[in-house]
Motif scaffolding. Structure first.
Motif, PDB file in Angstrom:
ATOM      1  N   LYS A  35       7.711   9.366  26.129  1.00 22.94           N
ATOM      2  CA  LYS A  35       7.690   8.229  26.623  1.00 22.94           C
ATOM      3  C   LYS A  35       8.868   7.987  27.915  1.00 22.94           C
ATOM      4  CE  LYS A  35       7.521   3.201  26.025  1.00 22.94           C
ATOM      5  NZ  LYS A  35       7.624   1.955  24.735  1.00 22.94           N
ATOM      6  N   ALA A  36       9.864   8.515  27.377  1.00 26.26           N
ATOM      7  CA  ALA A  36      11.152   8.316  28.136  1.00 26.26           C
ATOM      8  C   ALA A  36      11.241   9.591  29.162  1.00 26.26           C
ATOM      9  CB  ALA A  36      12.527   8.700  27.373  1.00 26.26           C
ATOM     10  N   GLY A  37      10.126  10.404  29.115  1.00 26.38           N
ATOM     11  CA  GLY A  37      10.259  11.480  30.391  1.00 26.38           C
ATOM     12  C   GLY A  37      10.945  12.578  29.694  1.00 26.38           C
ATOM     13  N   ALA A  38      11.162  12.707  28.802  1.00 29.14           N
ATOM     14  CA  ALA A  38      12.327  14.129  28.320  1.00 29.14           C
ATOM     15  C   ALA A  38      11.416  15.324  28.642  1.00 29.14           C
ATOM     16  CB  ALA A  38      12.491  13.881  26.764  1.00 29.14           C
ATOM     17  N   PHE A  39      10.402  15.484  28.417  1.00 27.39           N
ATOM     18  CA  PHE A  39       9.772  16.858  28.778  1.00 27.39           C
ATOM     19  C   PHE A  39      10.021  17.150  30.070  1.00 27.39           C
ATOM     20  CE2 PHE A  39       6.473  15.847  25.320  1.00 27.39           C
ATOM     21  CZ  PHE A  39       7.472  15.662  24.297  1.00 27.39           C
ATOM     22  N   PRO A  40       9.581  16.613  31.363  1.00 28.72           N
ATOM     23  CA  PRO A  40       9.586  17.124  32.581  1.00 28.72           C
ATOM     24  C   PRO A  40      11.247  17.240  32.875  1.00 28.72           C
ATOM     25  CG  PRO A  40       9.006  14.832  32.544  1.00 28.72           C
ATOM     26  CD  PRO A  40       8.693  15.488  31.290  1.00 28.72           C
ATOM     27  N   ALA A  41      12.046  16.311  32.246  1.00 31.03           N
ATOM     28  CA  ALA A  41      13.397  16.493  32.620  1.00 31.03           C
ATOM     29  C   ALA A  41      14.049  17.543  32.081  1.00 31.03           C
ATOM     30  CB  ALA A  41      14.160  15.097  31.827  1.00 31.03           C
ATOM     31  N   LEU A  42      13.609  18.083  30.787  1.00 33.51           N
ATOM     32  CA  LEU A  42      14.263  19.302  30.141  1.00 33.51           C
ATOM     33  C   LEU A  42      13.647  20.387  30.969  1.00 33.51           C
ATOM     34  CD1 LEU A  42      16.173  19.642  27.885  1.00 33.51           C
ATOM     35  CD2 LEU A  42      15.427  17.357  28.107  1.00 33.51           C
ATOM     36  N   VAL A  43      12.426  20.450  31.168  1.00 33.40           N
ATOM     37  CA  VAL A  43      11.782  21.854  32.105  1.00 33.40           C
ATOM     38  C   VAL A  43      12.657  21.803  33.302  1.00 33.40           C
ATOM     39  CG1 VAL A  43       9.919  22.408  33.424  1.00 33.40           C
ATOM     40  CG2 VAL A  43       9.591  21.195  31.000  1.00 33.40           C
ATOM     41  N   THR A  44      13.024  20.833  34.223  1.00 29.17           N
ATOM     42  CA  THR A  44      13.805  20.735  35.146  1.00 29.17           C
ATOM     43  C   THR A  44      15.138  21.312  35.040  1.00 29.17           C
ATOM     44  OG1 THR A  44      12.413  19.147  36.384  1.00 29.17           O
ATOM     45  CG2 THR A  44      14.577  19.342  37.242  1.00 29.17           C
ATOM     46  N   ALA A  45      15.770  20.835  34.127  1.00 33.44           N
ATOM     47  CA  ALA A  45      17.034  21.334  33.602  1.00 33.44           C
ATOM     48  C   ALA A  45      16.944  22.998  33.196  1.00 33.44           C
ATOM     49  CB  ALA A  45      17.740  20.619  32.615  1.00 33.44           C
TER      50      ALA A  45
END
Length: 197
Positions: A120-130
């Motif tokens: 819900k917080a958008g952690a998946f795409p954020a971690l993929v980008t990181a």
């Protein structure tokens, strides 16, 4: 901080004080009792244009997330740490130190929160980008593997991980960091689950 939310000086001083207190684990009960987490994170988000204020919030979360106390970790989640850290990893992507601290804290919070909150917080795409941005850093890669390995345990999160593009960086991390056992085991578990889709 609660009484004067628009007073920049008060918000900055309060955030700096909380951050400094977080370097002493024995003071964690005092930090929780003072209920300062939510005001600090709220100020860091609301006044995000100020680097020092953002950094105070990130460092505070980073230090507290290392605690072995579930009460401390749960308090972080309740204060809004997950969306705050996701925003930090996204906004300050080019700042290696802040991004690493955000990723580490998020990985730690998987101990007390379900994958739906991270999704819900958008952690998946954020971690993929990181992971893509810092592909040569084993710490960031391990954080992603930890988060994704926890998420794939819930079938509803697997599709979201695939949509975020998690598979490629996991495979790349396993190939690049063959001697990092914690990364290898978690990345393998995540990849195996994602390939069942």
């Amino acid at each position: 901080m609660t009484a004067f939310p628009d007073d920049f000086a008060i918000q900055t001083q309060g955030g700096r004080l909380a951050m400094r207190l977080s370097f002493e684990a024995s003071l964690y009960p005092t930090i929780l009792a003072a209920r300062i987490l939510q005001p600090v994170l709220a100020a860091s988000s609301r006044l995000e244009g100020d680097y020092d204020l953002r950094a105070n919030g990130v460092i505070l979360c980073s230090m507290l997330s290392r605690s072995e106390s579930r009460a401390v970790l749960t308090s972080l989640v309740a204060a809004g740490a997950i969306p705050f850290l996701v925003a930090g990893a996204t906004r300050d992507l080019d700042d290696f130190i802040l991004t690493t601290k955000c990723c580490n804290a998020l990985a730690s919070l998987t101990q007390v929160e379900s994958s739906s909150a991270f999704a819900k917080a958008g952690a998946f795409p954020a971690l993929v980008t990181a992971m893509r941005h810092y592909h040569d850093d084993s710490e960031v890669q391990t954080c992603g593997a930890v988060l994704f390995a926890q998420a794939v345990m819930h079938e509803s999160s697997r599709a979201a991980l695939m949509e975020a593009g998690a598979l490629a960086p996991l495979v790349a991390a396993m190939t690049r960091f063959r001697d990092v056992r914690g990364l290898q085991s978690r990345a393998f578990a995540a990849i195996a689950a994602l390939l069942t889709l």
